[in-house]
Design an enzyme around this catalytic site. Structure first.
Site, PDB file in Angstrom:
ATOM      1  N   LYS A  59      -0.330   2.824  11.436  1.00  0.00           N
ATOM      2  CA  LYS A  59      -1.758   3.027  11.667  1.00  0.00           C
ATOM      3  C   LYS A  59      -2.357   2.152  12.761  1.00  0.00           C
ATOM      4  O   LYS A  59      -3.435   2.443  13.253  1.00  0.00           O
ATOM      5  CB  LYS A  59      -2.541   2.921  10.375  1.00  0.00           C
ATOM      6  CG  LYS A  59      -2.515   1.607   9.682  1.00  0.00           C
ATOM      7  CD  LYS A  59      -3.266   1.803   8.368  1.00  0.00           C
ATOM      8  CE  LYS A  59      -3.450   0.565   7.603  1.00  0.00           C
ATOM      9  NZ  LYS A  59      -4.220   0.759   6.394  1.00  0.00           N
ATOM     10  N   GLU A 105      12.863 -21.738  -3.556  1.00  0.00           N
ATOM     11  CA  GLU A 105      11.478 -21.341  -3.861  1.00  0.00           C
ATOM     12  C   GLU A 105      11.274 -21.296  -5.364  1.00  0.00           C
ATOM     13  O   GLU A 105      12.255 -21.371  -6.124  1.00  0.00           O
ATOM     14  CB  GLU A 105      11.159 -19.987  -3.204  1.00  0.00           C
ATOM     15  CG  GLU A 105      11.053 -20.120  -1.689  1.00  0.00           C
ATOM     16  CD  GLU A 105      10.663 -18.852  -0.956  1.00  0.00           C
ATOM     17  OE1 GLU A 105      10.223 -17.900  -1.607  1.00  0.00           O
ATOM     18  OE2 GLU A 105      10.814 -18.830   0.270  1.00  0.00           O
ATOM     19  N   ASP A 131      -2.691   2.413   1.060  1.00  0.00           N
ATOM     20  CA  ASP A 131      -2.739   3.832   1.461  1.00  0.00           C
ATOM     21  C   ASP A 131      -1.687   4.683   0.738  1.00  0.00           C
ATOM     22  O   ASP A 131      -1.976   5.800   0.305  1.00  0.00           O
ATOM     23  CB  ASP A 131      -2.513   3.967   2.982  1.00  0.00           C
ATOM     24  CG  ASP A 131      -3.511   3.141   3.789  1.00  0.00           C
ATOM     25  OD1 ASP A 131      -4.567   2.784   3.237  1.00  0.00           O
ATOM     26  OD2 ASP A 131      -3.220   2.853   4.967  1.00  0.00           O
ATOM     27  N   HIS A 153      -0.773 -15.375  -4.568  1.00  0.00           N
ATOM     28  CA  HIS A 153       0.058 -16.467  -4.047  1.00  0.00           C
ATOM     29  C   HIS A 153      -0.709 -17.764  -4.281  1.00  0.00           C
ATOM     30  O   HIS A 153      -1.898 -17.855  -3.966  1.00  0.00           O
ATOM     31  CB  HIS A 153       0.338 -16.265  -2.556  1.00  0.00           C
ATOM     32  CG  HIS A 153       1.468 -17.107  -2.060  1.00  0.00           C
ATOM     33  ND1 HIS A 153       1.372 -18.473  -1.964  1.00  0.00           N
ATOM     34  CD2 HIS A 153       2.716 -16.786  -1.671  1.00  0.00           C
ATOM     35  CE1 HIS A 153       2.528 -18.953  -1.520  1.00  0.00           C
ATOM     36  NE2 HIS A 153       3.361 -17.946  -1.338  1.00  0.00           N
ATOM     37  N   ARG A 205       5.378 -17.926  -9.688  1.00  0.00           N
ATOM     38  CA  ARG A 205       4.061 -17.843  -9.055  1.00  0.00           C
ATOM     39  C   ARG A 205       2.906 -17.596 -10.017  1.00  0.00           C
ATOM     40  O   ARG A 205       1.808 -18.100  -9.825  1.00  0.00           O
ATOM     41  CB  ARG A 205       4.083 -16.702  -8.042  1.00  0.00           C
ATOM     42  CG  ARG A 205       4.246 -17.224  -6.682  1.00  0.00           C
ATOM     43  CD  ARG A 205       4.299 -16.135  -5.696  1.00  0.00           C
ATOM     44  NE  ARG A 205       5.267 -16.573  -4.699  1.00  0.00           N
ATOM     45  CZ  ARG A 205       5.715 -15.830  -3.733  1.00  0.00           C
ATOM     46  NH1 ARG A 205       5.317 -14.585  -3.620  1.00  0.00           N
ATOM     47  NH2 ARG A 205       6.566 -16.307  -2.869  1.00  0.00           N
ATOM     48  N   HIS A 225      -1.705 -11.445  -2.986  1.00  0.00           N
ATOM     49  CA  HIS A 225      -0.560 -11.520  -2.078  1.00  0.00           C
ATOM     50  C   HIS A 225       0.354 -10.301  -2.156  1.00  0.00           C
ATOM     51  O   HIS A 225       0.816  -9.800  -1.134  1.00  0.00           O
ATOM     52  CB  HIS A 225       0.237 -12.777  -2.436  1.00  0.00           C
ATOM     53  CG  HIS A 225       1.443 -13.012  -1.599  1.00  0.00           C
ATOM     54  ND1 HIS A 225       1.374 -13.236  -0.244  1.00  0.00           N
ATOM     55  CD2 HIS A 225       2.771 -13.069  -1.921  1.00  0.00           C
ATOM     56  CE1 HIS A 225       2.602 -13.434   0.234  1.00  0.00           C
ATOM     57  NE2 HIS A 225       3.458 -13.321  -0.753  1.00  0.00           N
ATOM     58  N   GLU A 241       6.883  -2.438  -0.755  1.00  0.00           N
ATOM     59  CA  GLU A 241       5.795  -2.840  -1.661  1.00  0.00           C
ATOM     60  C   GLU A 241       5.037  -1.643  -2.226  1.00  0.00           C
ATOM     61  O   GLU A 241       4.428  -1.729  -3.294  1.00  0.00           O
ATOM     62  CB  GLU A 241       4.830  -3.790  -0.922  1.00  0.00           C
ATOM     63  CG  GLU A 241       3.856  -4.472  -1.863  1.00  0.00           C
ATOM     64  CD  GLU A 241       3.010  -5.540  -1.187  1.00  0.00           C
ATOM     65  OE1 GLU A 241       3.347  -5.957  -0.046  1.00  0.00           O
ATOM     66  OE2 GLU A 241       2.010  -5.966  -1.783  1.00  0.00           O
ATOM     67  N   ARG A 255       6.813 -10.742  -9.616  1.00  0.00           N
ATOM     68  CA  ARG A 255       7.938 -10.759  -8.674  1.00  0.00           C
ATOM     69  C   ARG A 255       8.435 -12.177  -8.421  1.00  0.00           C
ATOM     70  O   ARG A 255       7.643 -13.104  -8.224  1.00  0.00           O
ATOM     71  CB  ARG A 255       7.494 -10.140  -7.339  1.00  0.00           C
ATOM     72  CG  ARG A 255       8.519 -10.270  -6.247  1.00  0.00           C
ATOM     73  CD  ARG A 255       8.088  -9.539  -5.014  1.00  0.00           C
ATOM     74  NE  ARG A 255       6.964 -10.154  -4.338  1.00  0.00           N
ATOM     75  CZ  ARG A 255       7.061 -11.159  -3.469  1.00  0.00           C
ATOM     76  NH1 ARG A 255       8.237 -11.704  -3.193  1.00  0.00           N
ATOM     77  NH2 ARG A 255       5.976 -11.630  -2.879  1.00  0.00           N
TER      78      ARG A 255
HETATM   79  C1  SIN Z   1       6.116 -17.274   0.920  1.00  0.00           C
HETATM   80  O1  SIN Z   1       6.655 -17.629   1.965  1.00  0.00           O
HETATM   81  O2  SIN Z   1       5.671 -18.068   0.111  1.00  0.00           O
HETATM   82  C2  SIN Z   1       5.989 -15.796   0.634  1.00  0.00           C
HETATM   83  C3  SIN Z   1       7.288 -15.201   0.339  1.00  0.00           C
HETATM   84  C4  SIN Z   1       7.178 -14.160  -0.742  1.00  0.00           C
HETATM   85  O3  SIN Z   1       6.100 -13.594  -0.944  1.00  0.00           O
HETATM   86  O4  SIN Z   1       8.153 -13.933  -1.442  1.00  0.00           O
END
Ligand code: SIN
Length: 535
Positions: free
Chosen positions: A33, A113, A218, A239, A285, A346, A370, A381
């Protein structure tokens, strides 16, 4: 009327990888788009999670994904994605993606992470998405079989039931899409044997988001309007760490900063995460975002802080060049002072419900990335599993397409009526759109955020109704613009999120209800599925 074999909608990792894989046997048109690089992929910082190290194992990645998903993942899908993941990461490298080299496994530096029990995130410093987008785009641009159309915004899907004026017991087939050429203002009828939704997420439904402006849901909105099954839209991932600065629009501070030792502290420098979760700063998260939300509500502060100043300045500058430079531009030297952060919308864990091949409930309509709800993420997630899901499902969707191509090729291109403009006139006061847009985003932020209450969900449903009605009128009265099409989509997605959230009377993963603080496995250990026909 324009025809192609395959119509791909969206130019992020899912759309580009799918297009590359089918272009050897099918003519592909990829519409996007805005500019081709305008995708959420391009902004992804953290990386792509996969088992690449001998110290890691598939079982460990599967276990971490299932724990993060809080009882709602489809275990078969989790096993499949995690198992196929390493091969897809190697393939990205063959496509030219330059992940950071190191000693972590597969010759790469692997990041850590939240929610991961092991270092397993392949990255390109804090520019992973940009590197993936660069490599895939350069392959796509060189490919004769792929036509890329920028400034082409899909409006609605074309359906066999409409073309033939026949409804067949809920069965329908997608024949392509009406697409707005946002430069000329014309609506094009684009038919295809197979249509693939890769439109990314819907962060723009919320006032504060880490997502780019294109993230207006969309794909989910179009699929729902067409009658497809959509699922689990209550699971909006916030996030924990978006840069808190009124001038810096939506800038993400990657979870990798906590992975490399960053600590969340309050304005007095006191670490607080252990108080909310024994896993501390590297909890999943959902838990970290809730911890920050509780902390801010209790103290009345506008933000919390992420402190990585204890790591050597040189390491910080090298590992996080973009975060360092961006924060510096806004007056924060992250090597010397903590970063002000707040949670922001996020990622959408739900989406268009698909099977193990990315097929939706409408024939000849796939959804990837997504936009899709595959069963991998469940109620929350795991960090860096999104790029992984996108490449695994793009590969599987393309394999299904290849195997079924001789059948798909036989589908005739049915005549489709062009988009009817009727008596629509051009919208003279854009404020009609911007006001509704702003209202929806504020309502969603204040009423359907990190912590939810039944009463607020009821109120927001009432408040959204007249806005939805007004948008429906605008859609008939005015000539289409990108803003109007996107407004209609965020309104649909907002309504779907609220409906899903209202129906889940328990707390699970990202959906936290004050009125029902615990799990209710007996009633709710299942997906929340909606279709237009059951509205
Ligand atoms: C991030 O870098 O924190 C985002 C990565 C993700 O959403 O998995």
């Amino acid at each position: 009327m324009f025809t192609s074999d395959v119509l791909v909608i969206g130019s992020g990792i899912a759309g580009l990888s799918f297009a590359l894989k089918v272009a050897s046997f099918a003519r592909v048109t990829l519409v996007t788009k805005k500019a081709r690089v305008d995708s959420a992929t391009n902004l992804a910082q953290g990386g792509i999670a996969a088992v690449l190290s001998s110290e890691d194992s598939l079982e460990a990645h599967i276990g971490d994904t299932l724990r993060s998903g809080d009882g709602l993942c489809n275990e078969e899908i989790v096993r499949m994605v995690v198992t196929e993941g390493p091969e897809r990461v190697r393939e990205l490298m063959e496509f030219g993606v330059r992940f950071q080299k190191g000693k972590g496994g597969a010759g790469l530096d692997l990041g850590m992470e939240g929610g991961h029990s092991c270092r397993r995130v392949a990255h390109a410093m804090d520019l992973t998405g940009r590197e993936i987008e660069r490599a895939l785009l350069s392959q796509v641009e060189r490919h004769q079989g792929i036509e890329v159309l920028e400034n082409h915004l899909a409006i609605d899907l074309l359906l066999e039931s409409k073309a033939s004026h026949r409804q067949r017991n809920g069965y329908d087939r997608c024949l392509g899409a009406y697409v707005l050429n946002t430069r000329s203002g014309e609506v094009e009828t684009r038919t295809a044997r197979l249509t693939v939704l890769c439109t990314g997420g819907c962060g723009k439904v919320y006032l504060y988001t880490t997502n780019p402006d294109i993230a207006t849901g969309d794909g989910v909105a179009m699929a729902y309007r067409a009658g497809a099954r959509v699922a689990n839209l209550e699971f909006v991932q916030f996030h924990p760490t978006c840069f808190y600065n009124p001038q810096a629009k939506n800038f993400l501070i990657s979870e990798a900063v906590r992975g490399e030792g960053g600590i969340l502290v309050d304005r007095d420098g006191r670490p607080f995460m252990k108080q909310y979760d024994p896993r501390g700063d590297l909890a999943t998260r959902d838990a970290v975002a809730r911890g920050i939300d509780a902390e801010m509500k209790e103290s009345g502060a506008d933000c919390v802080y992420l402190d990585i100043t204890h790591r050597p300045a040189e390491f910080i500058r090298e590992r996080f060049p973009t975060i360092y430079a961006t924060c510096k531009r806004f007056g924060v030297d992250i090597t010397m002072e903590p970063i002000p952060v707040v949670p922001a919308a996020h990622y959408m864990c739900g989406g268009v419900q698909v099977d193990a091949w990315g097929k939706s409930s409408i024939a000849c309509l796939l959804a990837l990335g997504e936009t899709a709800c595959t069963g991998l993420h469940g109620a929350n997630r795991l960090a860096s599993n999104s790029l992984l899901e996108a490449v695994v499902f793009a590969h599987r969707g393309a394999s299904w397409c290849r195997e079924n191509w001789s059948e798909l090729k036989k589908q005739p291109f049915l005549p489709i009526e062009d988009w009817r403009v009727g008596k629509a006139c051009s919208i003279e006061e854009n404020v009609l759109i911007s006001h509704n847009w702003d209202q929806i985003r504020r309502l969603m932020w204040n009423y359907v955020g990190i912590v939810r209450r039944e009463k607020r969900l009821k109120l927001v449903q009432r408040r959204l109704r007249p806005i939805l009605e007004e948008i429906r009128e605008h859609f008939h009265d005015y000539l289409l613009t990108a803003d109007l099409v996107e407004l209609r989509n965020i309104a649909v997605v907002a309504e779907l999120i609220i409906r899903c959230a209202s129906s889940r009377k328990e707390s699970r993963g990202l959906h936290y209800m004050v009125d029902y603080p615990g799990h209710d496995d007996a009633r709710f250990k299942r997906d929340t599925v909606l279709t237009r026909f059951e509205a």
